[in-house]
Design a protein around this motif. Structure first.
Motif, PDB file in Angstrom:
ATOM      1  N   ILE A 159      62.705  26.573  32.809  1.00 45.69           N
ATOM      2  CA  ILE A 159      62.677  27.728  31.916  1.00 45.69           C
ATOM      3  C   ILE A 159      63.891  27.604  30.991  1.00 45.69           C
ATOM      4  O   ILE A 159      65.019  27.528  31.480  1.00 45.69           O
ATOM      5  CB  ILE A 159      62.756  29.058  32.698  1.00 45.69           C
ATOM      6  CG1 ILE A 159      61.657  29.135  33.759  1.00 45.69           C
ATOM      7  CG2 ILE A 159      62.689  30.246  31.762  1.00 45.69           C
ATOM      8  CD1 ILE A 159      60.266  29.204  33.235  1.00 45.69           C
ATOM      9  N   PRO A 160      63.690  27.604  29.669  1.00 43.52           N
ATOM     10  CA  PRO A 160      64.827  27.492  28.768  1.00 43.52           C
ATOM     11  C   PRO A 160      65.801  28.664  28.932  1.00 43.52           C
ATOM     12  O   PRO A 160      65.396  29.794  29.210  1.00 43.52           O
ATOM     13  CB  PRO A 160      64.199  27.516  27.374  1.00 43.52           C
ATOM     14  CG  PRO A 160      62.777  27.141  27.587  1.00 43.52           C
ATOM     15  CD  PRO A 160      62.421  27.597  28.962  1.00 43.52           C
ATOM     16  N   LYS A 161      67.073  28.382  28.771  1.00 35.57           N
ATOM     17  CA  LYS A 161      68.112  29.399  28.935  1.00 35.57           C
ATOM     18  C   LYS A 161      67.915  30.547  27.952  1.00 35.57           C
ATOM     19  O   LYS A 161      68.155  31.708  28.273  1.00 35.57           O
ATOM     20  CB  LYS A 161      69.491  28.743  28.735  1.00 35.57           C
ATOM     21  CG  LYS A 161      70.641  29.645  29.043  1.00 35.57           C
ATOM     22  CD  LYS A 161      71.960  28.904  28.937  1.00 35.57           C
ATOM     23  CE  LYS A 161      73.111  29.826  29.280  1.00 35.57           C
ATOM     24  NZ  LYS A 161      74.394  29.147  29.149  1.00 35.57           N
ATOM     25  N   LYS A 162      67.449  30.221  26.749  1.00 33.64           N
ATOM     26  CA  LYS A 162      67.216  31.239  25.722  1.00 33.64           C
ATOM     27  C   LYS A 162      66.201  32.277  26.208  1.00 33.64           C
ATOM     28  O   LYS A 162      66.363  33.473  25.986  1.00 33.64           O
ATOM     29  CB  LYS A 162      66.721  30.537  24.452  1.00 33.64           C
ATOM     30  CG  LYS A 162      66.439  31.450  23.291  1.00 33.64           C
ATOM     31  CD  LYS A 162      66.062  30.601  22.081  1.00 33.64           C
ATOM     32  CE  LYS A 162      64.722  31.036  21.580  1.00 33.64           C
ATOM     33  NZ  LYS A 162      64.256  30.312  20.412  1.00 33.64           N
ATOM     34  N   VAL A 163      65.177  31.809  26.904  1.00 29.64           N
ATOM     35  CA  VAL A 163      64.137  32.721  27.409  1.00 29.64           C
ATOM     36  C   VAL A 163      64.709  33.618  28.505  1.00 29.64           C
ATOM     37  O   VAL A 163      64.452  34.823  28.518  1.00 29.64           O
ATOM     38  CB  VAL A 163      62.920  31.922  27.922  1.00 29.64           C
ATOM     39  CG1 VAL A 163      61.914  32.842  28.587  1.00 29.64           C
ATOM     40  CG2 VAL A 163      62.269  31.164  26.790  1.00 29.64           C
ATOM     41  N   THR A 164      65.472  33.047  29.426  1.00 30.70           N
ATOM     42  CA  THR A 164      66.030  33.865  30.512  1.00 30.70           C
ATOM     43  C   THR A 164      67.019  34.895  29.990  1.00 30.70           C
ATOM     44  O   THR A 164      67.153  35.965  30.568  1.00 30.70           O
ATOM     45  CB  THR A 164      66.697  32.985  31.582  1.00 30.70           C
ATOM     46  OG1 THR A 164      67.687  32.173  30.970  1.00 30.70           O
ATOM     47  CG2 THR A 164      65.685  32.118  32.282  1.00 30.70           C
ATOM     48  N   GLN A 165      67.699  34.588  28.884  1.00 37.72           N
ATOM     49  CA  GLN A 165      68.622  35.564  28.297  1.00 37.72           C
ATOM     50  C   GLN A 165      67.860  36.701  27.632  1.00 37.72           C
ATOM     51  O   GLN A 165      68.311  37.840  27.640  1.00 37.72           O
ATOM     52  CB  GLN A 165      69.535  34.879  27.282  1.00 37.72           C
ATOM     53  CG  GLN A 165      70.561  33.972  27.911  1.00 37.72           C
ATOM     54  CD  GLN A 165      71.362  33.176  26.887  1.00 37.72           C
ATOM     55  OE1 GLN A 165      70.968  33.056  25.733  1.00 37.72           O
ATOM     56  NE2 GLN A 165      72.486  32.632  27.327  1.00 37.72           N
ATOM     57  N   LYS A 166      66.710  36.405  27.040  1.00 37.15           N
ATOM     58  CA  LYS A 166      65.913  37.429  26.354  1.00 37.15           C
ATOM     59  C   LYS A 166      65.110  38.295  27.321  1.00 37.15           C
ATOM     60  O   LYS A 166      64.656  39.372  26.957  1.00 37.15           O
ATOM     61  CB  LYS A 166      64.926  36.767  25.381  1.00 37.15           C
ATOM     62  CG  LYS A 166      65.526  36.267  24.118  1.00 37.15           C
ATOM     63  CD  LYS A 166      64.404  35.741  23.238  1.00 37.15           C
ATOM     64  CE  LYS A 166      64.927  35.375  21.866  1.00 37.15           C
ATOM     65  NZ  LYS A 166      63.833  34.931  20.992  1.00 37.15           N
TER      66      LYS A 166
END
Length: 131
Positions: free
Chosen positions: A111-118
């Motif tokens: 899971i990309p880090k950008k997705v987990t932050q959003k």
């Protein structure tokens, strides 16, 4: 002067909680990825209500997750991809919203880090779990 008398109301009969539908044992799933998802859910103590294969390596359905105050029904989508995109997460979230359930996205991939932050801001009531 007029005196108001308070007449105690008879308590309303307590309606029993709606009984959960009887769960019919699932027939064995034929897709190997679906079997992996089913084993993962069983290991976590999650009850698989139904599963529908969409494509090879992709499926969705409903699950009951037991909690301290009762079980919570979730819509879930499982995708067998090495790297998931925000589009995968967004379509799962929208499908769950249409069915009025919280969402769970299952994948063995990254899971990309950008997705987990959003996730908390853009996709409330959604969890992502790696298998």
């Amino acid at each position: 002067a007029d005196v108001l008398a308070f007449v105690p109301l008879a308590p309303a009969p307590a309606a029993p909680f709606a009984a959960a539908p009887a769960l019919v044992p699932q027939e064995p799933l034929s897709d190997p990825f679906a079997q992996t998802v089913q084993r993962f859910l069983q290991q976590k103590g999650i009850i698989l209500i139904n599963y529908q294969s969409l494509k090879k390596g992709e499926g969705e359905g409903l699950i009951d997750i037991p909690t301290a105050v009762g079980s919570v029904r979730y819509f879930f989508r499982a995708k067998q991809k090495k790297k998931c995109t925000e589009g995968d997460v967004a379509t799962t979230y929208l499908a769950a919203q249409m069915k009025k359930y919280p969402a769970l996205f299952l994948t063995p991939g990254e899971i990309p880090k950008k997705v987990t932050q959003k996730l908390p801001d853009y996709y409330p009531n959604m969890k992502i779990v790696t298998l």
